[in-house]
Motif scaffolding. Structure first.
Motif, PDB file in Angstrom:
ATOM      1  N   LEU A   1       1.463   3.138  74.474  1.00 17.16           N
ATOM      2  CA  LEU A   1       1.061   1.880  75.106  1.00 17.16           C
ATOM      3  C   LEU A   1       2.143   1.387  76.071  1.00 17.16           C
ATOM      4  CD1 LEU A   1      -0.815  -0.490  75.489  1.00 17.16           C
ATOM      5  CD2 LEU A   1       0.099  -1.528  73.420  1.00 17.16           C
TER       6      LEU A   1
ATOM      7  N   ARG B   1      -4.223   1.896  60.690  1.00 17.31           N
ATOM      8  CA  ARG B   1      -4.292   0.478  61.087  1.00 17.31           C
ATOM      9  C   ARG B   1      -4.488   0.351  62.600  1.00 17.31           C
ATOM     10  NH1 ARG B   1       2.104  -0.597  60.227  1.00 17.31           N
ATOM     11  NH2 ARG B   1       2.759   0.386  62.156  1.00 17.31           N
TER      12      ARG B   1
ATOM     13  N   ASP C   1       6.969  -0.183  62.069  1.00 15.31           N
ATOM     14  CA  ASP C   1       6.142  -1.240  62.669  1.00 15.31           C
ATOM     15  C   ASP C   1       6.253  -1.276  64.194  1.00 15.31           C
ATOM     16  OD1 ASP C   1       5.153  -2.093  60.281  1.00 15.31           O
ATOM     17  OD2 ASP C   1       6.757  -3.548  59.923  1.00 15.31           O
ATOM     18  N   ALA C   2       6.881  -0.289  64.773  1.00 19.84           N
ATOM     19  CA  ALA C   2       7.116  -0.311  66.230  1.00 19.84           C
ATOM     20  C   ALA C   2       5.799  -0.445  66.999  1.00 19.84           C
ATOM     21  CB  ALA C   2       7.852   0.950  66.663  1.00 19.84           C
ATOM     22  N   ASP C   3       4.788   0.308  66.573  1.00 24.77           N
ATOM     23  CA  ASP C   3       3.498   0.263  67.273  1.00 24.77           C
ATOM     24  C   ASP C   3       2.847  -1.111  67.145  1.00 24.77           C
ATOM     25  OD1 ASP C   3       3.269   0.823  64.524  1.00 24.77           O
ATOM     26  OD2 ASP C   3       1.192   1.472  64.782  1.00 24.77           O
ATOM     27  N   ASP C   4       2.981  -1.691  65.933  1.00 22.47           N
ATOM     28  CA  ASP C   4       2.396  -3.004  65.682  1.00 22.47           C
ATOM     29  C   ASP C   4       3.057  -4.064  66.580  1.00 22.47           C
ATOM     30  OD1 ASP C   4       0.314  -3.889  64.036  1.00 22.47           O
ATOM     31  OD2 ASP C   4       1.740  -5.114  62.881  1.00 22.47           O
TER      32      ASP C   4
ATOM     33  N   VAL D   1       4.581  -3.578  69.486  1.00 22.74           N
ATOM     34  CA  VAL D   1       4.215  -3.388  70.900  1.00 22.74           C
ATOM     35  C   VAL D   1       2.791  -3.893  71.150  1.00 22.74           C
ATOM     36  CG1 VAL D   1       3.758  -1.664  72.686  1.00 22.74           C
ATOM     37  CG2 VAL D   1       5.793  -1.481  71.276  1.00 22.74           C
ATOM     38  N   LEU D   2       1.861  -3.554  70.235  1.00 21.88           N
ATOM     39  CA  LEU D   2       0.459  -3.924  70.450  1.00 21.88           C
ATOM     40  C   LEU D   2       0.225  -5.433  70.299  1.00 21.88           C
ATOM     41  CD1 LEU D   2      -2.484  -2.981  70.919  1.00 21.88           C
ATOM     42  CD2 LEU D   2      -2.717  -2.784  68.449  1.00 21.88           C
TER      43      LEU D   2
END
Lengths: 430, 84
Positions: free
Chosen positions: A15, A69, B3-6, B8-9
């Motif tokens: 992303l 998730r 939790d890096a993706d969380d 960023v999103l």
């Protein structure tokens, strides 16, 4: 680094990477307004295309994502958005340096190099290359074509076809799938064959509304030379087709289709979206039209809006301009006209000037309204005449001019005329 | 790190959009300009919305409605002033 940490980093990179590249290119390219709109069009195309591609990939085992998730039907949302930015704005801006063929080649090469190495995020199946080809054909290439046509303000009818597919994709696919996934409801609550009388009624209404929506979009393209997107608007106030009956057919249809889908799926989430559509259409879109179209084309807009309202359907169309009809002086078209016109004309709204075509011309029927930008021939011209009638007649007219169907009807009528002439020759000889 | 993706999103994406929107050229209309400011505020709120972020996104038309109401009210208010 553990698998969980590596997975999180991969997702974050998928992303953040495209976002950073898009921002960098935005600063380097400094796009003109139409190019910025083109980038947006490409992005908007990717979201439904990539979700559909993901569903196909799941079905045929091309690849799968190992995530739990922040996912919609096992498609990670971050990867989805990042991918749409990558094949949307990034690809559009990259075309300053790369032609489409080179862009596709680079994308395929990148996929070949990276896809098999993206575990644990992506697991590829044995036939993933087929999926990659499908991805190029249904996501990257059409998105880029739509963007280029938008940037160059070229081929409005083709652009309208992209918008019809995109709009339909959001209305019947992306929004319902996202809402149902968020609510934790299985997709089968919406995507099932009708089982009750109510279901059949709702399905029929949705199909009818979508048909009118497509007819309205086609009208924007053929008469206005633009699209329903506010940043790529038509070049004139479109007053024909469904717009002769109501001022905001697309908005009404969007809200009602969503409400019908909510009823079909018994989903409060979709009902909320329908309500939001109605709020947007009633207040913001109305203001937008008043603030932009009314200023750009004040006279045409005020005379049109004086007669045609938003959220209200007229039974008969508003057609201010005299229609000019040219009909062949003799032959089968004239014979049909002589039978049909006396019966039809009492039902039609507006005034007509009817002339016979000059001898020797091949035109059988031409319908013109120069101020409204309307000119159609043959079956489509006949459809335009029917659109002077009340709603049921006009719907038949829209059906006769429907993209591709109109062309088929034109060929059928050509065939009928050929048979007619042959019979006339045979009976003449007899 | 897991939790890096969380981050960023849920935080990075709305924050980046808010930042970009804040420095984008202003709309030429009053309502458009207010809508732009409210969008920046909404996206900033989205940074802290957590699981409510999709709902916030779905209710974006309400924010546009507020922009129209404020913009039109200010317009009519200013146009009434000379008659007072």
């Amino acid at each position: 680094m553990s698998d969980a940490e590596w997975l999180a980093l991969q997702r974050a990179a998928f992303l953040a990477g495209p976002m950073a590249v898009a921002i960098a290119l935005l600063l380097i390219v400094r796009p003109r307004p139409r190019e910025a709109v083109a980038a947006m069009v490409a992005f908007l195309w990717q979201l439904p295309a990539l979700l559909a591609l993901h569903m196909l990939a799941q079905r045929f085992g091309w690849w799968s994502f190992g995530v739990e998730r922040n996912a919609v039907q096992a498609l990670p949302i971050d990867v989805w958005i990042g991918w749409a930015i990558w094949w949307g704005p990034v690809a559009v801006f990259a075309r300053h340096w790369l032609p489409l063929t080179a862009l596709v080649a680079v994308s395929v090469a990148l996929d070949l190099a990276t896809m098999p190495r993206l575990a644990p995020l992506v697991s590829v199946g044995p036939s993933w290359l087929v999926g990659d080809v499908v991805a190029m054909l249904m996501a990257l290439i059409p998105g880029q074509i739509a963007a280029r046509l938008t940037r160059d303000d070229h081929l409005p009818k083709v652009r309208a076809m992209f918008h019809v597919l995109g709009w339909g994709g959001y209305m019947t696919f992306v929004i319902p799938v996202c809402v149902l996934s968020y609510a934790g409801v299985p997709l089968s609550t919406l995507y099932h064959l009708p089982v009750s009388a109510l279901d059949w009624c709702v399905a029929a209404i949705v199909l009818g509304l979508l048909f009118i929506g497509i007819a309205a979009t086609a009208e924007f393209a053929s008469v206005g030379g633009g699209t329903p997107i506010p940043f790529d608007p038509p070049k004139r106030v479109v007053t024909s087709g469904p717009y002769a009956f109501t001022a905001n057919p697309m908005q009404i249809i969007s809200a009602f289709v969503m409400a019908m889908l909510a009823l079909y799926a018994r989903s409060w989430g979709l009902a909320l979206i329908a309500l939001m559509f109605a709020v947007f259409d009633t207040i913001y879109a109305t203001w937008y039209n008043r603030a932009h179209i009314a200023i750009a084309m004040p006279e045409a807009w005020s005379s049109y809006r004086g007669a045609v309202r938003e959220w209200r359907m007229r039974w008969r169309p508003h057609i201010a301009e005299e229609a000019h009809v040219v009909i062949s002086a003799a032959g089968p078209a004239r014979t049909v006209w002589n039978v049909l016109w006396p019966r039809l004309s009492p039902w039609l709204e507006g005034s007509f000037r009817i002339d016979s075509a000059a001898p020797g011309t091949l035109e059988r029927l031409v319908y013109r309204r120069p101020q409204g930008g309307v000119e159609d021939r043959g079956i489509k011209g006949l459809a335009r005449i029917l659109e002077h009638g009340p709603v049921p007649l006009a719907v038949i007219g829209w059906l006769m001019r429907f993209p591709y169907l109109g062309g088929c009807l034109q060929r059928l009528s050509g065939l009928a005329i050929m048979l007619w002439r042959r019979n006339a020759v045979v009976s003449g000889v007899g | 790190m897991t939790d890096a993706d969380d981050v960023v999103l849920r935080h990075g994406l709305p924050a980046t959009l808010a930042f970009t929107m804040a420095f984008a050229p202003r709309s030429s209309t009053r309502v458009g300009s207010i809508a732009q400011s409210l969008t920046v505020l909404g996206l900033s709120a989205g940074v802290f919305a957590g699981d409510w972020l999709p709902l916030l996104l779905a209710c974006y038309p309400v924010l546009l409605m507020v922009a129209v109401i404020i913009g039109e009210w200010r317009w009519s208010y200013r146009h009434r002033e000379p008659n007072r």
